[in-house]
Design a protein around this motif. Structure first.
Motif, PDB file in Angstrom:
ATOM      1  N   ALA A 178       0.863  -1.174   0.000  1.00 53.22           N
ATOM      2  CA  ALA A 178       0.000   0.000   0.000  1.00 53.22           C
ATOM      3  C   ALA A 178       0.903   1.227   0.000  1.00 53.22           C
ATOM      4  CB  ALA A 178      -0.915  -0.005   1.218  1.00 53.22           C
ATOM      5  N   ASP A 179       1.018   1.855  -1.164  1.00 49.86           N
ATOM      6  CA  ASP A 179       1.796   3.087  -1.340  1.00 49.86           C
ATOM      7  C   ASP A 179       3.212   2.939  -0.774  1.00 49.86           C
ATOM      8  OD1 ASP A 179       2.542   5.722  -1.857  1.00 49.86           O
ATOM      9  OD2 ASP A 179       0.612   6.538  -1.292  1.00 49.86           O
ATOM     10  N   SER A 180       3.565   3.699   0.272  1.00 48.37           N
ATOM     11  CA  SER A 180       4.942   3.710   0.773  1.00 48.37           C
ATOM     12  C   SER A 180       5.349   2.408   1.451  1.00 48.37           C
ATOM     13  CB  SER A 180       5.147   4.876   1.741  1.00 48.37           C
ATOM     14  OG  SER A 180       4.292   4.764   2.859  1.00 48.37           O
ATOM     15  N   GLY A 181       4.448   1.445   1.556  1.00 45.95           N
ATOM     16  CA  GLY A 181       4.814   0.127   2.061  1.00 45.95           C
ATOM     17  C   GLY A 181       5.870  -0.552   1.215  1.00 45.95           C
ATOM     18  N   ILE A 182       6.078  -0.052   0.002  1.00 47.55           N
ATOM     19  CA  ILE A 182       7.111  -0.588  -0.886  1.00 47.55           C
ATOM     20  C   ILE A 182       8.510  -0.389  -0.300  1.00 47.55           C
ATOM     21  CG2 ILE A 182       7.417   1.536  -2.230  1.00 47.55           C
ATOM     22  CD1 ILE A 182       7.297  -2.000  -3.724  1.00 47.55           C
ATOM     23  N   GLU A 183       8.664   0.583   0.603  1.00 45.74           N
ATOM     24  CA  GLU A 183       9.988   0.903   1.148  1.00 45.74           C
ATOM     25  C   GLU A 183      10.612  -0.268   1.894  1.00 45.74           C
ATOM     26  OE1 GLU A 183       9.712   4.463   3.453  1.00 45.74           O
ATOM     27  OE2 GLU A 183       8.945   5.661   1.775  1.00 45.74           O
ATOM     28  N   ASN A 184       9.794  -1.175   2.427  1.00 49.27           N
ATOM     29  CA  ASN A 184      10.340  -2.347   3.112  1.00 49.27           C
ATOM     30  C   ASN A 184      11.205  -3.205   2.196  1.00 49.27           C
ATOM     31  OD1 ASN A 184       9.521  -2.487   5.921  1.00 49.27           O
ATOM     32  ND2 ASN A 184       7.409  -2.649   5.190  1.00 49.27           N
ATOM     33  N   PHE A 185      11.000  -3.119   0.891  1.00 51.86           N
ATOM     34  CA  PHE A 185      11.617  -4.066  -0.041  1.00 51.86           C
ATOM     35  C   PHE A 185      12.775  -3.487  -0.850  1.00 51.86           C
ATOM     36  CE2 PHE A 185       7.248  -5.201   0.773  1.00 51.86           C
ATOM     37  CZ  PHE A 185       7.355  -6.541   1.111  1.00 51.86           C
ATOM     38  N   ILE A 186      13.012  -2.195  -0.752  1.00 52.61           N
ATOM     39  CA  ILE A 186      13.980  -1.536  -1.635  1.00 52.61           C
ATOM     40  C   ILE A 186      15.386  -2.112  -1.497  1.00 52.61           C
ATOM     41  CG2 ILE A 186      15.168   0.660  -2.053  1.00 52.61           C
ATOM     42  CD1 ILE A 186      12.486   2.060  -1.708  1.00 52.61           C
ATOM     43  N   ASP A 187      15.822  -2.431  -0.295  1.00 51.57           N
ATOM     44  CA  ASP A 187      17.176  -2.957  -0.086  1.00 51.57           C
ATOM     45  C   ASP A 187      17.195  -4.478   0.037  1.00 51.57           C
ATOM     46  OD1 ASP A 187      18.303  -0.376  -0.085  1.00 51.57           O
ATOM     47  OD2 ASP A 187      17.752  -0.107   2.017  1.00 51.57           O
ATOM     48  N   THR A 188      16.251  -5.147  -0.615  1.00 49.93           N
ATOM     49  CA  THR A 188      16.183  -6.608  -0.565  1.00 49.93           C
ATOM     50  C   THR A 188      16.103  -7.159  -1.987  1.00 49.93           C
ATOM     51  OG1 THR A 188      13.763  -6.881  -0.589  1.00 49.93           O
ATOM     52  CG2 THR A 188      14.784  -6.321   1.525  1.00 49.93           C
ATOM     53  N   ASP A 189      16.108  -8.490  -2.077  1.00 47.75           N
ATOM     54  CA  ASP A 189      15.912  -9.144  -3.374  1.00 47.75           C
ATOM     55  C   ASP A 189      14.476  -9.646  -3.527  1.00 47.75           C
ATOM     56  OD1 ASP A 189      15.980 -11.145  -1.496  1.00 47.75           O
ATOM     57  OD2 ASP A 189      17.564 -12.313  -2.455  1.00 47.75           O
ATOM     58  N   ILE A 190      13.577  -9.135  -2.686  1.00 51.69           N
ATOM     59  CA  ILE A 190      12.162  -9.521  -2.736  1.00 51.69           C
ATOM     60  C   ILE A 190      11.416  -8.529  -3.625  1.00 51.69           C
ATOM     61  CG2 ILE A 190      10.076  -9.968  -1.389  1.00 51.69           C
ATOM     62  CD1 ILE A 190      11.964 -10.224   1.088  1.00 51.69           C
ATOM     63  N   ILE A 191      10.677  -9.054  -4.587  1.00 51.96           N
ATOM     64  CA  ILE A 191       9.933  -8.194  -5.507  1.00 51.96           C
ATOM     65  C   ILE A 191       8.431  -8.384  -5.274  1.00 51.96           C
ATOM     66  CG2 ILE A 191       9.557  -7.523  -7.902  1.00 51.96           C
ATOM     67  CD1 ILE A 191      12.446  -7.175  -6.863  1.00 51.96           C
TER      68      ILE A 191
ATOM     69  N   ASP B  68       0.779   9.278  -2.754  1.00 58.14           N
ATOM     70  CA  ASP B  68       1.062  10.582  -2.156  1.00 58.14           C
ATOM     71  C   ASP B  68       2.201  10.515  -1.151  1.00 58.14           C
ATOM     72  OD1 ASP B  68      -0.284   9.146  -0.216  1.00 58.14           O
ATOM     73  OD2 ASP B  68      -1.502  10.836   0.467  1.00 58.14           O
ATOM     74  N   SER B  69       2.594   9.299  -0.743  1.00 60.13           N
ATOM     75  CA  SER B  69       3.666   9.164   0.248  1.00 60.13           C
ATOM     76  C   SER B  69       4.859   8.364  -0.275  1.00 60.13           C
ATOM     77  CB  SER B  69       3.120   8.502   1.525  1.00 60.13           C
ATOM     78  OG  SER B  69       2.535   7.248   1.239  1.00 60.13           O
ATOM     79  N   SER B  70       4.872   8.042  -1.564  1.00 64.76           N
ATOM     80  CA  SER B  70       5.995   7.312  -2.153  1.00 64.76           C
ATOM     81  C   SER B  70       7.072   8.291  -2.611  1.00 64.76           C
ATOM     82  CB  SER B  70       5.522   6.473  -3.346  1.00 64.76           C
ATOM     83  OG  SER B  70       4.671   5.440  -2.922  1.00 64.76           O
ATOM     84  N   ASP B  71       8.320   8.053  -2.189  1.00 67.35           N
ATOM     85  CA  ASP B  71       9.402   8.950  -2.585  1.00 67.35           C
ATOM     86  C   ASP B  71      10.001   8.508  -3.925  1.00 67.35           C
ATOM     87  OD1 ASP B  71      11.008   6.748  -2.018  1.00 67.35           O
ATOM     88  OD2 ASP B  71      11.714   7.558  -0.107  1.00 67.35           O
ATOM     89  N   GLU B  72      11.002   9.246  -4.377  1.00 66.00           N
ATOM     90  CA  GLU B  72      11.596   8.983  -5.689  1.00 66.00           C
ATOM     91  C   GLU B  72      12.237   7.604  -5.758  1.00 66.00           C
ATOM     92  OE1 GLU B  72      14.901  10.989  -8.738  1.00 66.00           O
ATOM     93  OE2 GLU B  72      14.261  12.044  -6.926  1.00 66.00           O
ATOM     94  N   ASN B  73      12.912   7.186  -4.676  1.00 67.57           N
ATOM     95  CA  ASN B  73      13.543   5.865  -4.662  1.00 67.57           C
ATOM     96  C   ASN B  73      12.510   4.751  -4.811  1.00 67.57           C
ATOM     97  OD1 ASN B  73      16.163   6.798  -4.389  1.00 67.57           O
ATOM     98  ND2 ASN B  73      16.126   6.734  -2.150  1.00 67.57           N
ATOM     99  N   SER B  74      11.372   4.932  -4.160  1.00 70.31           N
ATOM    100  CA  SER B  74      10.305   3.935  -4.253  1.00 70.31           C
ATOM    101  C   SER B  74       9.788   3.827  -5.679  1.00 70.31           C
ATOM    102  CB  SER B  74       9.156   4.304  -3.310  1.00 70.31           C
ATOM    103  OG  SER B  74       9.580   4.305  -1.969  1.00 70.31           O
ATOM    104  N   LEU B  75       9.555   4.970  -6.302  1.00 68.04           N
ATOM    105  CA  LEU B  75       9.033   4.976  -7.669  1.00 68.04           C
ATOM    106  C   LEU B  75      10.033   4.361  -8.645  1.00 68.04           C
ATOM    107  CD1 LEU B  75       7.378   8.515  -7.657  1.00 68.04           C
ATOM    108  CD2 LEU B  75       6.242   6.299  -7.419  1.00 68.04           C
ATOM    109  N   LYS B  76      11.324   4.618  -8.434  1.00 66.76           N
ATOM    110  CA  LYS B  76      12.356   4.023  -9.290  1.00 66.76           C
ATOM    111  C   LYS B  76      12.402   2.505  -9.109  1.00 66.76           C
ATOM    112  CE  LYS B  76      15.520   7.970  -9.709  1.00 66.76           C
ATOM    113  NZ  LYS B  76      16.858   8.503  -9.335  1.00 66.76           N
ATOM    114  N   PHE B  77      12.263   2.049  -7.864  1.00 68.36           N
ATOM    115  CA  PHE B  77      12.264   0.611  -7.569  1.00 68.36           C
ATOM    116  C   PHE B  77      11.084  -0.076  -8.255  1.00 68.36           C
ATOM    117  CE2 PHE B  77      10.972  -2.972  -4.830  1.00 68.36           C
ATOM    118  CZ  PHE B  77      12.152  -3.699  -4.782  1.00 68.36           C
ATOM    119  N   ILE B  78       9.924   0.559  -8.198  1.00 66.53           N
ATOM    120  CA  ILE B  78       8.725   0.008  -8.840  1.00 66.53           C
ATOM    121  C   ILE B  78       8.930  -0.097 -10.351  1.00 66.53           C
ATOM    122  CG2 ILE B  78       6.290   0.468  -9.361  1.00 66.53           C
ATOM    123  CD1 ILE B  78       6.175   1.843  -6.552  1.00 66.53           C
ATOM    124  N   GLU B  79       9.463   0.969 -10.931  1.00 70.79           N
ATOM    125  CA  GLU B  79       9.668   0.989 -12.385  1.00 70.79           C
ATOM    126  C   GLU B  79      10.731  -0.023 -12.817  1.00 70.79           C
ATOM    127  OE1 GLU B  79      10.734   4.199 -15.958  1.00 70.79           O
ATOM    128  OE2 GLU B  79      10.818   4.803 -13.852  1.00 70.79           O
TER     129      GLU B  79
END
Length: 209
Positions: free
Chosen positions: A29-42, A51-62
């Motif tokens: 749910a939105d910024s919940g993606i941040e838990n996964f940025i430094d992992t190998d879990i997709i 509204d609460s996702s930062d640039e790093n999160s959006l890059k990770f998603i893309e």
């Protein structure tokens, strides 16, 4: 099917993240993606208004081509409830929720009450770095200790009557009123605790410290 919902509260420890990610379809749910940025879990999907996702999160998603379901900022439901509804629509048998507890107390309380929405439709609990929370109505349940020290029963209705085994202070048809702390901080002394809720509804919370 087993699902994992990661929402926007405090980040979860990596050992817990890997434990509950295994064999789970993951929705953030939105910024919940941040838990996964430094992992190998997709994760499989991200939902929300972003509204609460930062640039790093959006890059990770893309970068990882994660499926997006975008909703308008002006809506009647939180991003977390939208994710819950996706799991329910797809008839998941188990949903574990991480990062549901955070700095926004209103969101934290709302997330806890989503356990009631899930109750009866799938097995569900909230997990953070120190606690596990389940919602319970009249039933008999067995709870593993799993390294936790305390168990609390928090009434959500009047006339909660409960019996318990495997705790330091065992109970037999104990009545816990809605405005009472009587059920807080019992100590788990057996590997398996049995809780019988004779009437009412409550939260059962295991805590490490």
């Amino acid at each position: 099917m087993r699902g994992l919902l990661s929402t926007g509260g405090y980040k979860i420890n990596k050992d817990i993240l890997y434990k509950y990610s295994k064999d789970s379809f993951i929705i953030c749910a939105d910024s919940g993606i941040e838990n996964f940025i430094d992992t190998d879990i997709i994760p499989g999907m991200v939902v929300g208004d972003f509204d609460s996702s930062d640039e790093n999160s959006l890059k990770f998603i893309e970068k990882n081509k994660i499926k997006i379901k975008k909703y308008p900022a002006k809506k009647d439901y939180t991003d977390t409830e939208i994710a819950v509804d996706v799991f329910l629509k797809n008839k998941f048998k188990e949903v574990n929720i991480i990062s549901a507890i955070g700095t926004r107390f209103d969101h934290t309380i709302a997330n806890v009450f989503l356990l009631r929405k899930l109750y009866g439709q799938c097995k569900a609990k909230i997990i953070d770095n120190h606690n596990e929370v389940i919602y319970c109505e009249k039933s008999n349940i067995k709870i593993q200790k799993d390294g936790f020290k305390y168990l609390s029963i928090i009434p959500l209705s009047e006339n909660v009557r409960v019996s318990s085994k495997g705790l330091l202070y065992e109970t037999d048809n104990l009545n816990i009123s809605l405005n009472s702390t009587l059920g807080v901080s019992n100590e788990i002394i057996e590997d398996l605790t049995e809780i019988t809720l004779h009437s009412g509804n409550c939260l059962i919370i295991k805590s490490k410290d």
